[in-house]
Enzyme design. Structure first.
Site, mmCIF file in Angstrom:
data_model
loop_
_atom_site.group_PDB
_atom_site.id
_atom_site.type_symbol
_atom_site.label_atom_id
_atom_site.label_comp_id
_atom_site.label_asym_id
_atom_site.label_seq_id
_atom_site.Cartn_x
_atom_site.Cartn_y
_atom_site.Cartn_z
ATOM 1 N N ILE B 343 0.848 -1.208 0.000
ATOM 2 C CA ILE B 343 0.000 0.000 0.000
ATOM 3 C C ILE B 343 0.874 1.245 0.000
ATOM 4 O O ILE B 343 0.567 2.239 -0.672
ATOM 5 C CB ILE B 343 -0.955 -0.006 1.218
ATOM 6 C CG1 ILE B 343 -2.079 -1.023 1.005
ATOM 7 C CG2 ILE B 343 -1.549 1.375 1.472
ATOM 8 C CD1 ILE B 343 -2.935 -1.274 2.234
ATOM 9 N N ASP B 347 0.259 3.831 -5.909
ATOM 10 C CA ASP B 347 -0.386 5.137 -6.020
ATOM 11 C C ASP B 347 -1.872 5.041 -5.732
ATOM 12 O O ASP B 347 -2.675 5.731 -6.351
ATOM 13 C CB ASP B 347 -0.184 5.685 -7.446
ATOM 14 C CG ASP B 347 1.260 5.721 -7.848
ATOM 15 O OD1 ASP B 347 1.587 5.320 -8.988
ATOM 16 O OD2 ASP B 347 2.086 6.148 -7.022
ATOM 17 N N SER B 372 -7.453 6.674 -5.310
ATOM 18 C CA SER B 372 -6.473 6.768 -6.379
ATOM 19 C C SER B 372 -5.720 8.068 -6.150
ATOM 20 O O SER B 372 -6.312 9.145 -6.187
ATOM 21 C CB SER B 372 -7.151 6.793 -7.751
ATOM 22 O OG SER B 372 -6.223 7.203 -8.742
ATOM 23 N N ARG B 373 -4.419 7.959 -5.907
ATOM 24 C CA ARG B 373 -3.657 9.162 -5.573
ATOM 25 C C ARG B 373 -3.417 10.036 -6.803
ATOM 26 O O ARG B 373 -3.028 11.184 -6.686
ATOM 27 C CB ARG B 373 -2.317 8.774 -4.939
ATOM 28 C CG ARG B 373 -2.505 7.980 -3.658
ATOM 29 C CD ARG B 373 -1.213 7.800 -2.914
ATOM 30 N NE ARG B 373 -1.246 6.597 -2.092
ATOM 31 C CZ ARG B 373 -0.316 6.274 -1.185
ATOM 32 N NH1 ARG B 373 0.705 7.063 -1.016
ATOM 33 N NH2 ARG B 373 -0.413 5.167 -0.490
ATOM 34 N N VAL B 374 -3.637 9.475 -7.962
ATOM 35 C CA VAL B 374 -3.505 10.282 -9.187
ATOM 36 C C VAL B 374 -4.788 11.071 -9.397
ATOM 37 O O VAL B 374 -4.758 12.223 -9.799
ATOM 38 C CB VAL B 374 -3.198 9.378 -10.398
ATOM 39 C CG1 VAL B 374 -3.310 10.143 -11.697
ATOM 40 C CG2 VAL B 374 -1.822 8.772 -10.248
#
Lengths: 134, 518
Positions: B343, B347, B372-374
């Site tokens: 984790i 991303d 979703s870090r994007v």
């Protein structure tokens, strides 16, 4: 738990002692001390590989390379000279100490073993590889 | 004459075979196997061996068995054997090859099922690959990358709207066994074929049942996607060394497309089994065990693998490799050792819950725990335009969901939020192997979030969605075309969609009322 002593370190110490004391009697004394050390530390099983390490260290210290040659037939003088010249060129050793043995099972050619390398030009080995390809 | 020809041919073959045997028969550095067992050979000598260098061990029958050096100790080398170790005995001769492990890569691999060494497993004959890629390679540096900005559509509404994935991203799929993790990966691969994105799929099966791999291959063939997919397969009966190498080998195959201005998607199914295989190898190599008996560098095994998934800069061809690693948890524990490791590397994660799966919410994605870090940087404008309120509506619904049983005692606003949430939850359910296009997703979500389906009974929402999509596809092909381009929907398009949605909803609402009267 006791830490296992590095075999390489043992070889370096023994080789240094042998290089300092070139007389046979002194070398015998060093070997007896080594045997006692191996027995006390339960390292007798490593004796063969340790001798190989010592030979390599001696080569590094003195430039004298011990080579075990096994051939299908006894080497002739010309063959011996050619082999020695080749080994000197390939290894850069100052001198070569050949120990010869005969093994008709090789059929032809020879196997030359240094402490860290091998030259195998025997017919037996070539046939074995051909069989494996089949 | 016939005899002469055959003897001549045999002679030529013999000459070729002899030529192929050790081209230079000179003095070569050699070692000797001192002990062997459990897939590990301990070797004396070979002082100049490098880490991960390929070694060749002469077996008892004269054949050469490949191994690679993983433990470089002062007195001996620990080498992991790739292949059958039953024919290796103590005293066997070992030589260096001077090279690292590599696999065949390139377009010739596409459509094939191979093992981690690149050997074909599908019975379609040898692979004539022109290129080879190193299994172990450094990841692209900072300046070689570009930020993730292109979407990778999975075709799953829940993911593309709220947890969008971009090309070059690493998005973890995590959940207990039998929660639909592989199903998400398969649908994503199918969607690349359906939408003709040109993305090459690489599916790495790490210790998966051969029956499962065969079923997967069959499904991909049926969906017409196998011809843009590479499968790297290892089963539980393969040596741990092959399970360990599988993801790196697959990554090397995907990197070929990334480095040649192409796009690839790689799925590691699953890295939990990879960690277990690496633990087994490390313990047999007598490396000190750490937490849960894993070796101390288990994090590094996954971090260096996943860093190779990247979006490259325009100078380097703008190719990408997107990674979907899969991790299996035990009893939903995402705070265990390996899950927390992965984790922290990826991303974002898509978390699948057993409870949701059992309730019939499939894909069983926990919207609250997934991220979703994007984010929207990798979302098409069309989907972004309609998904803004979706996450918020669902979050509000989750807070109020426990009050649904007290329907008669609630105020109107609470009731409407619960109703809306129930319909959105129903809308997000999706059948397996049926990924939706951009247009289908936008139409569906727009209708639901704008309230068009509020009058439709919850149980009929999916039917209403299907009818709406059918009407839009048949009567408004221009809308479908415009939306599939990915641009933000215009007011005209919105009006057309909502009008059609209202008509459909009215039909279902009327049918429901008449049913109640009867």
């Amino acid at each position: 738990m006791a830490q296992k002593v590095s075999r390489r370190l043992i070889a370096q110490v023994v080789a240094a002692k042998l290089a300092e004391q070139p007389k046979a009697a002194d070398a015998k004394h060093v070997m007896r001390e080594l045997a006692a050390f191996l027995m006390e530390n339960k390292l007798l099983d490593d004796a063969d590989v340790l001798m190989n390490d010592i030979a390599e260290e001696l080569y590094r210290l003195t430039g004298r390379l011990v080579v075990e040659v096994t051939s299908a037939h006894p080497l002739e003088d010309a063959e011996r000279t050619r082999l020695t010249d080749y080994l000197e060129r390939a290894t850069g050793a100052a001198s070569i100490d050949l120990h010869e043995a005969v093994n008709p099972g090789l059929i032809g050619g020879l196997i030359a073993k240094t402490p860290s390398a091998e030259l195998d030009v025997s017919v037996q080995s070539t046939l074995r590889q051909l069989t494996a390809l089949a | 004459m016939a005899n002469d020809l055959s003897v001549h041919e045999l002679s030529q073959e013999l000459q070729e075979a002899i030529k192929g045997l050790r081209q230079e028969q000179g003095l070569e550095e050699s070692g000797v196997v001192t002990r062997v067992g459990d897939g590990v050979a301990w070797i004396y000598g070979l002082r100049s061996a490098g880490y991960n260098e390929v070694l060749e061990i002469e077996a008892t029958d004269g054949a050469q068995v490949t191994a690679f050096a993983l433990n470089l100790l002062e007195d001996e080398i620990g080498a992991v054997i790739l292949g059958n170790d039953s024919k290796i005995s103590a005293g066997a001769r070992v030589t260096l090859t001077g090279r690292l492990l590599d696999v065949p890569v390139g377009p010739e691999m596409v459509g094939r099922v191979v093992d981690p060494l690149g050997n074909p497993l599908d019975g379609k004959g040898p692979i004539e690959a022109k290129n080879r890629g190193l299994i172990e390679r450094a990841a692209p540096g900072v300046m070689a990358r570009k930020s993730v900005h292109e979407p990778l559509m999975t075709g799953l509404v829940a993911i593309d709207t709220m947890i969008p994935i971009g090309r070059g991203q690493r998005e973890l799929i995590i959940g207990d066994r039998q929660t639909g993790k592989t199903a998400i990966a398969i649908d994503t691969m199918i969607n690349q074929g359906r939408q003709k994105t040109g993305v090459i799929n690489v599916y790495v099966a790490i210790g998966q049942k051969l029956s499962k791999i065969a079923a997967l291959q069959e499904r991909l063939k049926r969906e017409g996607v196998m011809d843009q997919t590479i499968i790297v397969a290892t089963s539980p009966s393969d040596p741990a060394a092959l399970l360990y190498l599988a993801p790196y080998a697959g990554c090397a195959m995907g990197e070929y497309f990334r480095d040649n201005s192409g796009h690839a998607l790689i799925i590691y199914d699953d890295l939990s089994k990879h960690a277990v295989a690496y633990r087994q190898m490390s313990l047999l190599l007598r490396r000190p065990p750490g937490r849960e008996a894993y070796p101390g560098d288990v994090f590094f095994q996954h971090s260096r693998l996943l860093e190779r998934a990247a979006k490259l800069s325009d100078d380097l061809g703008a190719g990408s490799l997107t990674a979907l690693p899969i991790i299996e948890t035990q009893a939903g524990d995402i705070s265990a050792y390996i899950p927390t490791n992965v984790i922290s590397i990826t991303d974002g994660q898509i978390f699948l819950e057993t409870n949701l799966f059992n309730q019939g919410n499939r894909p069983a994605i926990s919207v609250g725990l997934s991220v979703s870090r994007v984010g929207s940087a990798a979302q098409t404008k069309a989907v972004k335009a309609v998904s803004g309120s979706l996450r918020l509506d669902l979050a509000q619904f989750r807070e109020l969901a426990s009050f649904a049983q007290f329907a008669s005692d609630l105020d109107e606003e609470t009731k409407s939020r619960i109703d809306r949430g129930q319909r959105l939850t129903e809308l997000l359910k999706q059948r397996q192997y049926q990924p939706l296009s951009i247009a289908e997703q936008v139409v569906s979500v727009m209708a639901a979030t704008e309230g068009a389906f509020d009058a439709v009974p919850v149980a009929k929402v999916k039917d209403a969605q299907a009818e709406l999509l059918s009407i839009i596809a048949s009567d408004h092909t221009d809308v479908v075309k415009a939306l599939n381009k990915g641009d933000k929907p215009t007011d005209e398009i919105k009006a057309v969609v909502l009008k059609a949605a209202k008509k459909v909803a009215d039909g279902f609402a009327a049918a429901s009322k008449s049913k109640v009267k009867a």
